[in-house]
Design a protein around this motif. Structure first.
Motif, PDB file in Angstrom:
ATOM      1  N   LEU A 188      -1.642  -1.202  -2.318  1.00  0.00           N
ATOM      2  CA  LEU A 188      -1.047  -1.148  -0.987  1.00  0.00           C
ATOM      3  C   LEU A 188      -0.579  -2.362  -0.289  1.00  0.00           C
ATOM      4  CD1 LEU A 188      -3.808   1.562   0.485  1.00  0.00           C
ATOM      5  CD2 LEU A 188      -1.451   1.806  -0.118  1.00  0.00           C
ATOM      6  N   ALA A 189      -0.954  -3.585  -0.935  1.00  0.00           N
ATOM      7  CA  ALA A 189      -0.574  -4.875  -0.255  1.00  0.00           C
ATOM      8  C   ALA A 189       1.142  -4.768  -0.406  1.00  0.00           C
ATOM      9  CB  ALA A 189      -1.026  -6.021  -0.837  1.00  0.00           C
TER      10      ALA A 189
ATOM     11  N   TYR B  33       2.956  -2.409   0.225  1.00  0.00           N
ATOM     12  CA  TYR B  33       3.746  -1.524   0.971  1.00  0.00           C
ATOM     13  C   TYR B  33       3.151  -1.675   2.370  1.00  0.00           C
ATOM     14  CZ  TYR B  33       4.745   1.386  -3.180  1.00  0.00           C
ATOM     15  OH  TYR B  33       5.389   1.707  -4.549  1.00  0.00           O
ATOM     16  N   ASN B  34       3.292  -2.812   2.848  1.00  0.00           N
ATOM     17  CA  ASN B  34       2.792  -3.399   4.208  1.00  0.00           C
ATOM     18  C   ASN B  34       1.497  -2.981   4.806  1.00  0.00           C
ATOM     19  OD1 ASN B  34       5.439  -4.673   4.300  1.00  0.00           O
ATOM     20  ND2 ASN B  34       6.433  -2.606   5.040  1.00  0.00           N
ATOM     21  N   LEU B  35       0.480  -3.249   3.950  1.00  0.00           N
ATOM     22  CA  LEU B  35      -0.849  -2.751   4.353  1.00  0.00           C
ATOM     23  C   LEU B  35      -0.965  -3.443   5.722  1.00  0.00           C
ATOM     24  CD1 LEU B  35      -3.504  -1.502   3.737  1.00  0.00           C
ATOM     25  CD2 LEU B  35      -4.013  -3.906   2.259  1.00  0.00           C
ATOM     26  N   ILE B  36      -1.553  -3.080   6.781  1.00  0.00           N
ATOM     27  CA  ILE B  36      -1.710  -3.824   7.929  1.00  0.00           C
ATOM     28  C   ILE B  36      -3.059  -4.241   7.958  1.00  0.00           C
ATOM     29  CG2 ILE B  36      -1.926  -3.314  10.423  1.00  0.00           C
ATOM     30  CD1 ILE B  36       0.121  -1.117  10.173  1.00  0.00           C
ATOM     31  N   GLU B  37      -3.975  -3.550   7.711  1.00  0.00           N
ATOM     32  CA  GLU B  37      -5.403  -3.702   7.703  1.00  0.00           C
ATOM     33  C   GLU B  37      -6.356  -3.282   6.883  1.00  0.00           C
ATOM     34  OE1 GLU B  37      -8.809  -4.075  11.448  1.00  0.00           O
ATOM     35  OE2 GLU B  37      -6.733  -3.207  11.942  1.00  0.00           O
ATOM     36  N   PHE B  38      -7.419  -3.538   6.445  1.00  0.00           N
ATOM     37  CA  PHE B  38      -8.300  -3.187   5.313  1.00  0.00           C
ATOM     38  C   PHE B  38      -9.720  -3.504   5.398  1.00  0.00           C
ATOM     39  CE2 PHE B  38     -10.615  -4.886   1.481  1.00  0.00           C
ATOM     40  CZ  PHE B  38     -10.884  -3.536   0.940  1.00  0.00           C
TER      41      PHE B  38
ATOM     42  N   VAL C   3       3.630   5.832  -2.714  1.00  0.00           N
ATOM     43  CA  VAL C   3       2.494   5.521  -1.862  1.00  0.00           C
ATOM     44  C   VAL C   3       1.486   6.856  -1.660  1.00  0.00           C
ATOM     45  CG1 VAL C   3       1.608   4.782   0.533  1.00  0.00           C
ATOM     46  CG2 VAL C   3       3.658   3.605  -0.470  1.00  0.00           C
ATOM     47  N   GLU C   4       2.240   8.028  -1.520  1.00  0.00           N
ATOM     48  CA  GLU C   4       1.321   9.160  -1.400  1.00  0.00           C
ATOM     49  C   GLU C   4       0.888   9.602  -2.772  1.00  0.00           C
ATOM     50  OE1 GLU C   4       2.348  13.969  -0.761  1.00  0.00           O
ATOM     51  OE2 GLU C   4       3.577  12.431   0.156  1.00  0.00           O
ATOM     52  N   ARG C   5       1.423   9.293  -3.892  1.00  0.00           N
ATOM     53  CA  ARG C   5       0.767   9.490  -5.157  1.00  0.00           C
ATOM     54  C   ARG C   5      -0.301   8.539  -5.470  1.00  0.00           C
ATOM     55  NH1 ARG C   5       6.034  10.486  -6.945  1.00  0.00           N
ATOM     56  NH2 ARG C   5       6.493   8.307  -7.788  1.00  0.00           N
ATOM     57  N   LEU C   6      -0.181   7.325  -5.002  1.00  0.00           N
ATOM     58  CA  LEU C   6      -1.217   6.320  -5.065  1.00  0.00           C
ATOM     59  C   LEU C   6      -2.514   6.645  -4.529  1.00  0.00           C
ATOM     60  CD1 LEU C   6      -1.493   3.341  -6.318  1.00  0.00           C
ATOM     61  CD2 LEU C   6      -0.752   2.537  -4.040  1.00  0.00           C
ATOM     62  N   LEU C   7      -2.175   7.169  -3.244  1.00  0.00           N
ATOM     63  CA  LEU C   7      -3.253   7.508  -2.239  1.00  0.00           C
ATOM     64  C   LEU C   7      -4.175   8.743  -2.865  1.00  0.00           C
ATOM     65  CD1 LEU C   7      -1.731   6.992   1.221  1.00  0.00           C
ATOM     66  CD2 LEU C   7      -3.681   5.596   0.316  1.00  0.00           C
ATOM     67  N   ARG C   8      -3.280   9.540  -3.390  1.00  0.00           N
ATOM     68  CA  ARG C   8      -3.730  10.683  -4.026  1.00  0.00           C
ATOM     69  C   ARG C   8      -4.698  10.435  -5.475  1.00  0.00           C
ATOM     70  NH1 ARG C   8       0.380  14.239  -5.400  1.00  0.00           N
ATOM     71  NH2 ARG C   8       1.234  13.978  -3.139  1.00  0.00           N
ATOM     72  N   GLN C   9      -3.979   9.632  -6.065  1.00  0.00           N
ATOM     73  CA  GLN C   9      -4.653   9.049  -7.206  1.00  0.00           C
ATOM     74  C   GLN C   9      -5.900   8.529  -7.311  1.00  0.00           C
ATOM     75  OE1 GLN C   9      -2.327   5.952  -9.511  1.00  0.00           O
ATOM     76  NE2 GLN C   9      -4.232   5.211 -10.527  1.00  0.00           N
ATOM     77  N   TYR C  10      -6.334   7.761  -6.104  1.00  0.00           N
ATOM     78  CA  TYR C  10      -7.432   7.060  -5.792  1.00  0.00           C
ATOM     79  C   TYR C  10      -8.375   7.792  -4.896  1.00  0.00           C
ATOM     80  CZ  TYR C  10      -6.154   2.694  -7.834  1.00  0.00           C
ATOM     81  OH  TYR C  10      -5.765   1.828  -8.966  1.00  0.00           O
TER      82      TYR C  10
ATOM     83  N   VAL D 283      -2.126   1.668   7.095  1.00  0.00           N
ATOM     84  CA  VAL D 283      -0.782   1.345   6.374  1.00  0.00           C
ATOM     85  C   VAL D 283       0.408   2.136   7.507  1.00  0.00           C
ATOM     86  CG1 VAL D 283      -1.221   1.221   4.143  1.00  0.00           C
ATOM     87  CG2 VAL D 283      -0.822   3.610   5.188  1.00  0.00           C
ATOM     88  N   PRO D 284       1.411   1.443   7.566  1.00  0.00           N
ATOM     89  CA  PRO D 284       2.592   2.136   8.235  1.00  0.00           C
ATOM     90  C   PRO D 284       2.818   3.415   8.259  1.00  0.00           C
ATOM     91  CG  PRO D 284       3.215  -0.042   7.631  1.00  0.00           C
ATOM     92  CD  PRO D 284       2.028   0.399   7.011  1.00  0.00           C
ATOM     93  N   THR D 285       2.703   4.342   8.934  1.00  0.00           N
ATOM     94  CA  THR D 285       3.162   5.644   8.683  1.00  0.00           C
ATOM     95  C   THR D 285       4.742   6.105   8.012  1.00  0.00           C
ATOM     96  OG1 THR D 285       1.710   6.538  10.669  1.00  0.00           O
ATOM     97  CG2 THR D 285       3.167   8.144   9.874  1.00  0.00           C
ATOM     98  N   GLU D 286       5.526   5.336   8.379  1.00  0.00           N
ATOM     99  CA  GLU D 286       6.785   5.330   7.784  1.00  0.00           C
ATOM    100  C   GLU D 286       6.695   5.104   6.304  1.00  0.00           C
ATOM    101  OE1 GLU D 286       8.825   1.157   8.645  1.00  0.00           O
ATOM    102  OE2 GLU D 286       8.776   2.845  10.186  1.00  0.00           O
ATOM    103  N   VAL D 287       5.941   4.306   5.855  1.00  0.00           N
ATOM    104  CA  VAL D 287       5.734   4.019   4.344  1.00  0.00           C
ATOM    105  C   VAL D 287       5.065   5.172   3.780  1.00  0.00           C
ATOM    106  CG1 VAL D 287       4.438   2.582   2.647  1.00  0.00           C
ATOM    107  CG2 VAL D 287       5.751   1.308   4.896  1.00  0.00           C
ATOM    108  N   VAL D 288       4.248   5.663   4.545  1.00  0.00           N
ATOM    109  CA  VAL D 288       3.743   6.912   3.599  1.00  0.00           C
ATOM    110  C   VAL D 288       4.386   8.126   3.483  1.00  0.00           C
ATOM    111  CG1 VAL D 288       1.797   8.512   3.806  1.00  0.00           C
ATOM    112  CG2 VAL D 288       1.561   6.172   4.665  1.00  0.00           C
ATOM    113  N   THR D 289       5.368   8.224   4.630  1.00  0.00           N
ATOM    114  CA  THR D 289       6.207   9.437   4.674  1.00  0.00           C
ATOM    115  C   THR D 289       7.510   9.410   4.010  1.00  0.00           C
ATOM    116  OG1 THR D 289       7.170   8.798   6.868  1.00  0.00           O
ATOM    117  CG2 THR D 289       5.378  10.444   7.086  1.00  0.00           C
ATOM    118  N   GLU D 290       7.970   8.155   3.904  1.00  0.00           N
ATOM    119  CA  GLU D 290       9.145   7.762   3.088  1.00  0.00           C
ATOM    120  C   GLU D 290       9.105   7.415   1.839  1.00  0.00           C
ATOM    121  OE1 GLU D 290      11.406   4.852   5.470  1.00  0.00           O
ATOM    122  OE2 GLU D 290      11.319   6.147   7.248  1.00  0.00           O
ATOM    123  N   LYS D 291       7.689   6.809   1.299  1.00  0.00           N
ATOM    124  CA  LYS D 291       7.823   6.387  -0.080  1.00  0.00           C
ATOM    125  C   LYS D 291       6.730   7.407  -0.629  1.00  0.00           C
ATOM    126  CE  LYS D 291       9.080   1.862   1.020  1.00  0.00           C
ATOM    127  NZ  LYS D 291      10.180   1.091   0.645  1.00  0.00           N
TER     128      LYS D 291
END
Length: 196
Positions: free
Chosen positions: A142-143, A145-150, A105-112, A94-102
């Motif tokens: 994550l889609a 939030y501009n998911l780049i690759e999976f 996204v951080e809560r979502l990643l922690r939840q999973y 995922v784009p780093t700016e999405v993780v740091t600014e939103k």
């Protein structure tokens, strides 16, 4: 009988072409392999295949019997999802700016239970493990939030009520051979037996 998801576990010798021979058995029966993983097992020189298919129990039983007829296959097991402990692994870029600014996204990643593997200025790679439904849900979220690759791994599974193939192999190796050796009565008599 109703179709359901089965995990097939194969223990084989490590020989060239095993994946091809095993997949041929499935393709001849027109059975789709949903997931395929191969790795070394706990026994040295023995490999473990983990396959996932949707079929009836009768078809899976016959399939395992046919697979066991392969010379290099030592044992084939099949289990329902309730009889195994299983996981899949996934990587998300995922784009780093999405993780740091939103914050969502951080809560979502922690939840999973996702953890960062690589952090760069342009992207961050996270990894997580879980059941297919959990990985699908995180991918879908994550889609947005501009998911780049999976990428997702194949299933890995351990049979709940099993003492392990390694123990069975050791028992087989330690078993005493038959006490009396019976000689072939036709040995050295080929001229008398095979004459026309």
């Amino acid at each position: 009988m109703e179709k359901q998801e089965y995990t097939i576990t194969l223990y084989t010798e490590n020989s060239i072409g095993m994946i091809g021979r095993i997949s041929t058995i499935f393709s001849r029966r027109k059975i789709n392999i949903e997931s395929l993983n191969t790795s070394p097992s706990e026994a040295e020189g023995i490999h473990r295949f983990t396959l996932v298919i949707n079929e009836t129990e009768e078809v899976v039983r016959k399939l395992c019997r046919q697979i066991e007829k392969q010379v290099e296959v030592l044992k084939a097991y099949y289990n329902t999802n309730d009889e195994v402990i299983w996981q899949e692994q996934a990587l998300y870029k995922v784009p780093t700016e999405v993780v740091t600014e939103k914050a969502p996204v951080e809560r979502l990643l922690r939840q999973y239970g996702a953890s960062a593997v690589v952090i760069r200025n342009d992207y961050t790679v996270f990894e997580t493990a879980g059941h297919r439904e959990e990985i699908d849900a995180l991918t879908e979220a994550l889609a947005e939030y501009n998911l780049i690759e999976f990428v997702r791994s194949a299933r890995i599974a351990i049979i709940k009520d099993s003492e392990g193939f390694h123990k069975k192999l050791k028992e087989f190796e330690e078993a005493e051979p038959a006490g009396e050796v019976v000689e072939n009565r036709y040995l050295n008599k080929q001229d008398k037996v095979f004459t026309m």
